[in-house]
Design an enzyme around this catalytic site. Structure first.
Site, PDB file in Angstrom:
ATOM      1  CD  GLU A   1       6.859  -7.144 -27.928  1.00  0.00           C
ATOM      2  OE1 GLU A   1       6.781  -6.170 -28.693  1.00  0.00           O
ATOM      3  OE2 GLU A   1       7.933  -7.665 -27.582  1.00  0.00           O
TER       4      GLU A   1
ATOM      5  CD  GLU B   1       9.736 -19.386 -47.528  1.00  0.00           C
ATOM      6  OE1 GLU B   1      10.090 -18.864 -48.594  1.00  0.00           O
ATOM      7  OE2 GLU B   1      10.233 -19.105 -46.417  1.00  0.00           O
TER       8      GLU B   1
END
Length: 268
Positions: free
Chosen positions: A79, A110
């Site tokens: 963004e 992960e």
């Protein structure tokens, strides 16, 4: 460390609650998140100041994380270009498991404590840059390994976690530890923990971009004009700043490509 994020919910038999009771319970828990964020503003200030200084001197900002935390980093990074008109490589979000993991969980991604640094190498991260690890638990191996190696290579490190005293904070020059307490649904850190991380990311990136000169007054003068709504918003900004009519403002905006350049064109 105490794994507050894994502690049992204070709500019991939620599977027997009415829809209204569930919604009110979630909302009551959500109300506590801004207070938890407020308590760590001094930590956020240190991190934001350090990141802004590095970026003013030409550095970049990287986020790494897994699951919800990784997705939030990708969102914040993606963004920045349309909001502040910065290049796409100024703020980079990396998620364990790659872009596939944005929409679908990648098994065991992960748990690899070497992969984050390998992922960062694709962007040629160096000692001018900043790396922020995102992990509600504060214990994700992918993030720990990335921060550890980055720190050894002179990269400024920080984190946004929701437990205190964890290994990710220990690998961070500027840790932000937002303890929001047990989740409404036990262990579901996409809820309050995710909200806290999103709030801190908003504060961090917006503050840094303001300090980089990407805001004038209270306006996004470098935003990308990617749709009719944003063109109209930009036109209104030019109108307000230059005290001219809509048609003239729109012509300047389209001609120069941004609110900033449109306004500056009349001051030359």
């Amino acid at each position: 460390m105490i794994r507050v994020t894994e502690q049992e919910s204070t709500y019991h038999d939620i599977d027997k609650m009415s829809v209204l009771e569930i919604l009110k319970g979630i909302n009551d828990e959500d109300k506590t998140v801004p207070d938890a964020v407020e308590k760590v503003i001094p930590q956020i200030e240190k991190l934001a100041s350090a990141v802004a200084e590095r970026m003013i001197n030409g550095g970049r900002l990287f986020y790494i994380g897994a699951g919800t935390s990784g997705r939030l980093g990708v969102v914040d990074a993606s963004e920045c270009p349309p909001t502040f008109g910065v290049p796409f490589d100024w703020v980079v979000g990396i998620i364990a498991g790659g872009d596939t993991a944005i929409r679908r969980a990648v098994e065991n991604a992960e748990d690899d404590d070497k992969q984050a640094w390998l992922d960062l190498q694709e962007f040629k991260i160096d000692a001018n840059d900043c790396l922020i690890g995102l992990a509600a638990s504060g214990t994700t191996p992918y993030v720990i390994g990335g921060l550890n190696t980055a720190r050894k290579n002179g990269v400024l490190t920080g984190c946004i976690v929701c437990n205190e005293g964890g290994p990710i904070a220990a690998e961070s020059d500027f840790p932000v530890e937002v303890v929001v307490g047990p989740e409404f649904l036990t262990g579901s850190t996409r809820m309050k923990s995710g909200t806290a991380q999103k709030l801190v990311l908003n504060m961090l990136s917006t503050t840094v971009m303001i300090k980089l000169g990407r805001v004038k007054g209270n306006k996004m003068v470098d935003m990308q004009l990617t749709n009719h709504k944003l063109v109209d918003r930009g036109t209104q900004m030019v109108m307000d700043e230059l005290k001219i009519d809509y048609e003239h403002a729109a012509d300047l905006l389209i001609r120069y490509g941004s609110v900033r350049k449109a306004v500056e064109s009349t001051h030359k």
